[in-house]
Write a protein that holds these residues in place. Structure first.
Motif, PDB file in Angstrom:
ATOM      1  N   VAL A 184       7.285  -6.484  -2.762  1.00 60.35           N
ATOM      2  CA  VAL A 184       6.726  -6.704  -4.084  1.00 60.35           C
ATOM      3  C   VAL A 184       6.743  -5.360  -4.797  1.00 60.35           C
ATOM      4  N   TYR A 185       7.256  -5.371  -6.025  1.00 61.79           N
ATOM      5  CA  TYR A 185       7.307  -4.127  -6.795  1.00 61.79           C
ATOM      6  C   TYR A 185       6.909  -4.418  -8.232  1.00 61.79           C
ATOM      7  N   GLU A 186       5.776  -3.869  -8.641  1.00 61.90           N
ATOM      8  CA  GLU A 186       5.269  -4.029 -10.001  1.00 61.90           C
ATOM      9  C   GLU A 186       5.290  -5.487 -10.438  1.00 61.90           C
ATOM     10  N   GLY A 187       4.796  -6.351  -9.549  1.00 62.00           N
ATOM     11  CA  GLY A 187       4.678  -7.768  -9.858  1.00 62.00           C
ATOM     12  C   GLY A 187       5.906  -8.596  -9.579  1.00 62.00           C
ATOM     13  N   GLY A 190       7.113  -8.695   8.083  1.00 60.38           N
ATOM     14  CA  GLY A 190       5.947  -8.630   7.220  1.00 60.38           C
ATOM     15  C   GLY A 190       6.314  -8.280   5.788  1.00 60.38           C
ATOM     16  N   LEU A 191       5.320  -8.326   4.891  1.00 56.01           N
ATOM     17  CA  LEU A 191       5.524  -8.078   3.467  1.00 56.01           C
ATOM     18  C   LEU A 191       5.022  -6.683   3.108  1.00 56.01           C
ATOM     19  N   ILE A 192       5.827  -5.977   2.304  1.00 52.48           N
ATOM     20  CA  ILE A 192       5.457  -4.648   1.825  1.00 52.48           C
ATOM     21  C   ILE A 192       5.364  -4.670   0.307  1.00 52.48           C
ATOM     22  N   GLU A 193       4.243  -4.180  -0.216  1.00 53.98           N
ATOM     23  CA  GLU A 193       4.133  -3.934  -1.652  1.00 53.98           C
ATOM     24  C   GLU A 193       4.393  -2.444  -1.861  1.00 53.98           C
ATOM     25  N   LEU A 194       5.451  -2.148  -2.607  1.00 55.51           N
ATOM     26  CA  LEU A 194       5.856  -0.765  -2.799  1.00 55.51           C
ATOM     27  C   LEU A 194       4.941  -0.080  -3.818  1.00 55.51           C
ATOM     28  N   VAL A 195       4.402   1.058  -3.440  1.00 56.40           N
ATOM     29  CA  VAL A 195       3.549   1.863  -4.318  1.00 56.40           C
ATOM     30  C   VAL A 195       4.388   3.053  -4.781  1.00 56.40           C
ATOM     31  N   PRO A 196       4.799   3.087  -6.056  1.00 58.27           N
ATOM     32  CA  PRO A 196       5.712   4.145  -6.513  1.00 58.27           C
ATOM     33  C   PRO A 196       5.239   5.555  -6.190  1.00 58.27           C
ATOM     34  N   VAL A 197       3.985   5.842  -6.527  1.00 58.56           N
ATOM     35  CA  VAL A 197       3.370   7.138  -6.245  1.00 58.56           C
ATOM     36  C   VAL A 197       1.925   6.872  -5.847  1.00 58.56           C
ATOM     37  N   PHE A 198       1.465   7.543  -4.806  1.00 59.95           N
ATOM     38  CA  PHE A 198       0.099   7.296  -4.355  1.00 59.95           C
ATOM     39  C   PHE A 198      -0.904   7.607  -5.453  1.00 59.95           C
ATOM     40  N   ASN A 199      -1.738   6.632  -5.742  1.00 59.58           N
ATOM     41  CA  ASN A 199      -2.834   6.772  -6.689  1.00 59.58           C
ATOM     42  C   ASN A 199      -3.954   5.876  -6.188  1.00 59.58           C
ATOM     43  N   PRO A 200      -5.102   6.454  -5.819  1.00 61.79           N
ATOM     44  CA  PRO A 200      -6.150   5.631  -5.215  1.00 61.79           C
ATOM     45  C   PRO A 200      -6.623   4.477  -6.094  1.00 61.79           C
ATOM     46  N   PHE A 231      -4.988  -3.920  -3.765  1.00 60.62           N
ATOM     47  CA  PHE A 231      -5.772  -4.629  -2.746  1.00 60.62           C
ATOM     48  C   PHE A 231      -6.318  -5.937  -3.329  1.00 60.62           C
ATOM     49  N   GLU A 232      -6.717  -5.876  -4.589  1.00 66.07           N
ATOM     50  CA  GLU A 232      -7.280  -7.063  -5.242  1.00 66.07           C
ATOM     51  C   GLU A 232      -6.226  -8.160  -5.359  1.00 66.07           C
ATOM     52  N   ALA A 233      -5.011  -7.786  -5.748  1.00 67.88           N
ATOM     53  CA  ALA A 233      -3.946  -8.773  -5.963  1.00 67.88           C
ATOM     54  C   ALA A 233      -3.381  -9.306  -4.660  1.00 67.88           C
ATOM     55  N   HIS A 234      -3.190  -8.425  -3.686  1.00 68.01           N
ATOM     56  CA  HIS A 234      -2.627  -8.818  -2.385  1.00 68.01           C
ATOM     57  C   HIS A 234      -3.464  -8.182  -1.278  1.00 68.01           C
ATOM     58  N   PRO A 235      -4.564  -8.822  -0.872  1.00 65.59           N
ATOM     59  CA  PRO A 235      -5.418  -8.243   0.180  1.00 65.59           C
ATOM     60  C   PRO A 235      -4.608  -7.873   1.415  1.00 65.59           C
ATOM     61  N   PRO A 236      -4.638  -6.601   1.812  1.00 65.90           N
ATOM     62  CA  PRO A 236      -3.795  -6.151   2.919  1.00 65.90           C
ATOM     63  C   PRO A 236      -4.346  -6.516   4.288  1.00 65.90           C
ATOM     64  N   THR A 237      -3.440  -6.545   5.259  1.00 63.11           N
ATOM     65  CA  THR A 237      -3.840  -6.692   6.663  1.00 63.11           C
ATOM     66  C   THR A 237      -3.651  -5.381   7.415  1.00 63.11           C
ATOM     67  N   LEU A 238      -2.795  -4.511   6.877  1.00 61.17           N
ATOM     68  CA  LEU A 238      -2.533  -3.204   7.483  1.00 61.17           C
ATOM     69  C   LEU A 238      -2.750  -2.126   6.432  1.00 61.17           C
ATOM     70  N   ILE A 239      -3.345  -1.017   6.843  1.00 66.43           N
ATOM     71  CA  ILE A 239      -3.502   0.158   5.986  1.00 66.43           C
ATOM     72  C   ILE A 239      -2.896   1.331   6.740  1.00 66.43           C
ATOM     73  N   ILE A 240      -1.911   1.986   6.126  1.00 69.67           N
ATOM     74  CA  ILE A 240      -1.261   3.134   6.766  1.00 69.67           C
ATOM     75  C   ILE A 240      -1.247   4.299   5.781  1.00 69.67           C
ATOM     76  N   GLY A 241      -1.707   5.466   6.228  1.00 68.75           N
ATOM     77  CA  GLY A 241      -1.683   6.640   5.360  1.00 68.75           C
ATOM     78  C   GLY A 241      -1.950   7.909   6.131  1.00 68.75           C
ATOM     79  N   VAL A 242      -1.672   9.035   5.498  1.00 68.61           N
ATOM     80  CA  VAL A 242      -2.026  10.328   6.084  1.00 68.61           C
ATOM     81  C   VAL A 242      -3.490  10.594   5.754  1.00 68.61           C
TER      82      VAL A 242
END
Length: 528
Positions: A28-31, A243-253, A260-271
């Motif tokens: 999923v990318y920008e809808g 699995g499904l990936i929603e692409l986040v262009p640039v990290f922004n909290p 998260f609101e639009a597609h509640p995640p099952t996995l969270i991965i980050g540094v």
């Protein structure tokens, strides 16, 4: 979970997912939804376009872009015909691009036309291309180029010459390079780790099996695609698990929380940096995280305070550490599912799958359990060396197949690995070995501290002393004396910082790690 038809090449893995999942959404990318089949078909057309431009097996194709579909179209297209992707960051500037493109002998460059108002790549590359004479094909995404350049959108519309494409695909072997990922520059000049089809998929398969990824999983991916954290630990791992990936262009909290609101995640991965910035947001208190079953922190040593907070926020999730390198094509160590939280907090976990580990001293001799030494790993996930750098390759990849990480650690009697920092980060203060990561973990538990990084600096009396850079949490006032007093209560006296610098930010690599080499460089030049 197995690789398709026993063939360990990236193009086959995508084709298998497209065959099994047909029109199931993969990205999923920008809808916009993109199915596995669409990714397969479009990357076929891009591959056909690259063949028409004259690209052949072994040629290098640089890619500059955000986390966006075009990056993946280019990656999968190149992989299908044996072209090697050279991962480039949008944060690179002239000196980095000049070195990497020339050192790798890159033939073509796929790049976004512009990065907002920060960078006009068309203008920059038009003026810059004489410095990278081997780059003959410039392919722009999302805009016009200069005279003689190409449009990526046109490549996406290429009519496929199926016999020619199938012939090129048939030549690709598991041991062929798929990608060159340059080290993030924390030490010395960049080195291009050569990741093969087999090494990338072996690392991804080990992670997918460990995490038990399936078609019900959803991940918002902000890890950069030019790094193993993005391309292997996320893209290929989720591809193998369907699995499904929603692409986040640039990290922004803020944007992440909206996703998260639009597609509640099952996995969270980050540094750790990403997790820390997310947890600072008040909105996380009401974010829909009930479906998160695993939250993973990787890329650098996570402090116990952060892991504790992750467990509190992601109430239904198992918290895991992840450890990997460009040289291992992805993750090699993760926290076991049955790990008690104390072990998760203080260790990085255990090797996954068939990956082997050992600990050696400075002479390369195995050390007993519980003793600190350099961590070495062995398995199918090992990269094929550094591109065009035989001396550096020999120092990291030995004749017996072991990858020398440069990281210090030890094994306990249960097989858990405890990280003690980088081999070159350890310093000797008054005859005592000090591992900055130990002190960083203590400082990060201070209620006013947001981030911390420590280095060793020269001292006429002690030889070396610890210097720690501390970033306070928002709206907090912090004095160096507070940190020193706090450390005196929690660590041995020889580990207590001799110098504490309170600052507003720390220099970060494109992968989100603290750039300690920059801290050392600034100190050597300016004493700050």
């Amino acid at each position: 979970m197995t690789l398709p038809s026993g063939t360990i090449v990236v193009g086959e893995a995508l084709r298998e997912a497209a065959r099994v999942m047909t029109d199931r959404v993969a990205y999923v990318y920008e809808g916009r939804d993109i199915s596995f089949r669409e990714m397969d078909e479009i990357s076929d057309r891009v591959a056909a376009g690259l063949l028409m431009l004259g690209f052949r097996k072994g040629d290098r194709l640089g890619v500059i872009g955000l986390n966006q579909p075009e990056w993946l179209y280019a990656y999968f297209a190149a992989a299908k015909i044996g072209v090697i992707v050279v991962g480039l960051s949008v944060r690179y500037r002239e000196s980095e691009l000049q070195f990497i493109l020339n050192q790798s002998g890159t033939r073509g460059l796929v790049t976004i036309a512009a990065l907002g108002d920060q960078m006009d790549y068309v203008r920059f590359l038009d003026e810059f291309r004489n410095k990278v004479p081997r780059v003959s094909d410039f392919i722009f995404v999302g805009g016009g180029g200069f005279q003689g350049s190409h449009s990526f959108e046109a490549l996406m519309q290429t009519e496929v010459d199926l016999p020619a494409l199938n012939k090129a695909k048939a030549q690709v072997q598991p041991s062929d390079p798929a990608m060159i990922i340059y080290t993030s520059g924390t030490t010395g000049r960049p080195k291009g780790a050569v990741l093969t089809h087999e090494s990338m998929l072996a690392a991804a398969l080990a992670e997918a099996e460990h995490l038990q990824v399936d078609e019900h999983d959803i991940l918002q991916m902000a890890m950069p695609l030019n790094h193993v954290g993005g391309i292997t630990c996320c893209i290929l791992t989720m591809l193998l698990g369907k699995g499904l990936i929603e692409l986040v262009p640039v990290f922004n909290p803020n944007q992440m929380i909206e996703m998260f609101e639009a597609h509640p995640p099952t996995l969270i991965i980050g540094v750790p940096t990403m997790h820390t910035l997310l947890l600072m947001k008040e909105e996380m208190g009401c974010a829909p995280v009930e479906k998160v079953r695993v939250v993973i922190t990787g890329g650098s040593n996570a402090d116990p305070n952060l892991l504790t907070k992750l467990r509190e926020v992601y109430r239904n999730a198992t918290v895991m550490n992840l450890y990997g390198l460009s040289e291992t094509s992805g993750a090699v160590v993760m926290s076991p599912w049955d790990s008690d939280f104390d072990s998760t907090v203080h260790s990085i976990g255990k090797p996954m799958g068939m990956i082997q580990v050992k600990v050696v001293d400075v002479n390369g001799t195995d050390v007993p359990g519980g003793e600190v030494g350099e961590l070495l790993f062995k398995g199918r996930m090992a990269a094929a060396g550094y591109f065009g750098q035989p001396e550096e390759t020999g120092a990291t990849f030995d004749a017996d197949g072991w990858v020398h990480t440069g990281d210090l650690g030890y094994l306990d009697e249960r097989g858990y690995i405890y990280l003690k920092g980088r081999l070159k980060e350890m310093f000797v203060q008054g005859g005592y070995n000090v591992y900055p990561v130990e002190v960083e973990n203590v400082i990060s538990s201070h209620p006013k501290v947001g981030m911390v990084a420590g280095i060793g600096v020269p001292d006429a009396v002690m030889g070396e002393i610890g210097r720690y850079y501390v970033v306070p949490k928002p709206n907090e006032e912090l004095l160096p004396e507070e940190i020193v007093s706090f450390c005196k209560e929690h660590v041995a006296d020889y580990k207590v910082p001799k110098q504490v610098v309170v600052c507003r930010e720390l220099p970060l690599t494109p992968a989100g790690k603290v750039m300690k080499s920059k801290l050392k460089e600034d100190f050597e030049k300016n004493g700050i």
